[in-house]
Design an enzyme around this catalytic site. Structure first.
Site, PDB file in Angstrom:
ATOM      1  CB  THR A   3      -0.904   0.027   1.250  1.00 42.81           C
ATOM      2  OG1 THR A   3      -1.662  -1.184   1.303  1.00 42.81           O
ATOM      3  CG2 THR A   3      -1.843   1.212   1.213  1.00 42.81           C
ATOM      4  CB  VAL A   4       1.542   3.911  -2.224  1.00 43.43           C
ATOM      5  CG1 VAL A   4       2.323   5.211  -2.243  1.00 43.43           C
ATOM      6  CG2 VAL A   4       2.350   2.818  -2.906  1.00 43.43           C
ATOM      7  CG  ASP A 115       2.517  -6.480 -13.396  1.00 47.75           C
ATOM      8  OD1 ASP A 115       1.628  -6.892 -14.172  1.00 47.75           O
ATOM      9  OD2 ASP A 115       2.298  -6.176 -12.214  1.00 47.75           O
TER      10      ASP A 115
END
Length: 355
Positions: A3-4, A115
């Site tokens: 998570t940022v 990705d």
């Protein structure tokens, strides 16, 4: 995986982005190495379109690795498409041009992103109102090596944008042309408002079913599918471009990201973008020894001697912080979930968000 959060550097009083590994993955060696790899791999890519890593380390209280990055204002391409729908060709060309500049620099450093997808492309807003496209999340990037290690790795990446060689069971080198494939798929998504393989995704019973459908390759021309699914009219020339960019055989694809984008401009008869030092990237194995990063060989870098203190401003608007995955929170609400503060609270102190 992470998570940022929007955070404040207590030393400089600058607002930054603080990326934390999900607590349940802290003890997983593979995920820890993949997370910390982002800092070292990103440092090898000198591009205005790759987010800098300003600091990295291990939180001494929780043992969780963290990354510190500039805080970007804007939203990712997935959110952009969700809000606006299909984008016009000049806008898509502008985005692809900037993505290609990042990929060219990465490939010159012998790095494959692996990705590339709309959620990993961030449309940042500059002070003058213009946009700067940033390629995010080099966490599963890999250095190109002379020896295939494909058979020893798990399937990594997002299914709708995975190149065939990333999921085949036989030994096969995953080179920079996997990113060219993803770039082609991303271009279609931006032009049409949904991924090319969205119908197969809707009809499949899971990821493996989708991958089996994708292994067959294109079932209809890109322009025909765009018209039938979304009533989007594309020039017929896009069919040959898309077929080449996403060819099952990597050697049949464009030689570089910039070459693909220059050809894309020609499809829509748009001005050809300029690329500094643009040149094709060969997939011929190098005769010189190359550094290898394989899952089983990664070693975790030692923690830095100094630790940073952060106070997190959680619960901020989605356009002001890059949310990689809302798995957890630190004493505050984030992306609709609320949990108890973790041990990381000694390094991250909750603070009220801005109104």
């Amino acid at each position: 995986m992470a998570t940022v959060y929007e955070a404040l550097d207590l030393r400089t009083e600058r607002v930054r982005a603080l990326k934390l590994l999900q607590p349940s993955l802290v003890s997983n060696d593979v995920h820890r190495r993949r997370f910390t790899r982002e800092a070292t791999v990103t440092a090898k890519v000198a591009s205005d379109h790759v987010v800098d890593i300003l600091d990295a380390g291990i939180d001494e209280a929780s043992g969780s690795p963290f990354l510190v990055m500039p805080l970007l204002a804007g939203r990712d391409l997935a959110a952009e498409i969700e809000v606006r729908g299909a984008l016009d060709a000049p806008t898509v060309l502008s985005y692809l041009t900037q993505i290609a500049r990042a990929l060219d620099r990465a490939h010159e450093a012998r790095i494959v992103h692996r990705d590339l997808k709309p959620a990993n492309v961030f449309i940042a807003e500059r002070d003058d109102g213009s946009t700067q496209v940033m390629v995010l999340d080099f966490g599963i990037a890999k250095l190109i090596d002379r020896v295939s290690t494909r058979a020893t790795e798990a399937i990594l990446g997002s299914p709708l944008y995975l190149a065939p060689e990333q999921v085949r069971y036989k030994k096969e080198r995953v080179t920079e042309r996997a990113d060219i494939y993803a770039l082609g798929q991303l271009a279609y998504t931006a032009l049409v408002g949904e991924a090319y393989y969205a119908p197969e995704d809707e009809a499949s019973d899971g990821v493996m079913g989708l991958l089996m459908e994708m292994a067959v390759g294109e079932t209809e021309p890109a322009s025909a599918r765009a018209r039938a699914r979304r009533s989007v009219e594309l020039p017929e020339a896009i069919d040959a471009w898309f077929a080449r960019a996403t060819a099952r055989d990597p050697s049949a694809r464009f030689d570089s990201a910039s070459e693909a984008v220059i050809a894309f401009a020609g499809v829509f008869e748009l001005p050809v973008p300029e690329f500094r030092n643009a040149r094709p990237v060969t997939t011929t194995p190098s005769t010189e020894p190359q550094e290898v990063i394989a899952e089983a060989e990664l070693s975790e870098p030692p923690p830095p001697p100094a630790r940073r203190s952060w106070r997190a401003a959680l619960g901020v608007a989605g356009t002001a912080v890059v949310v990689v995955a809302a798995f957890w929170t630190v004493g505050a609400r984030s992306a609709g979930r609320e949990e108890q503060p973790s041990a990381t609270d000694s390094a991250v102190r909750a603070a009220p968000s801005s109104p």
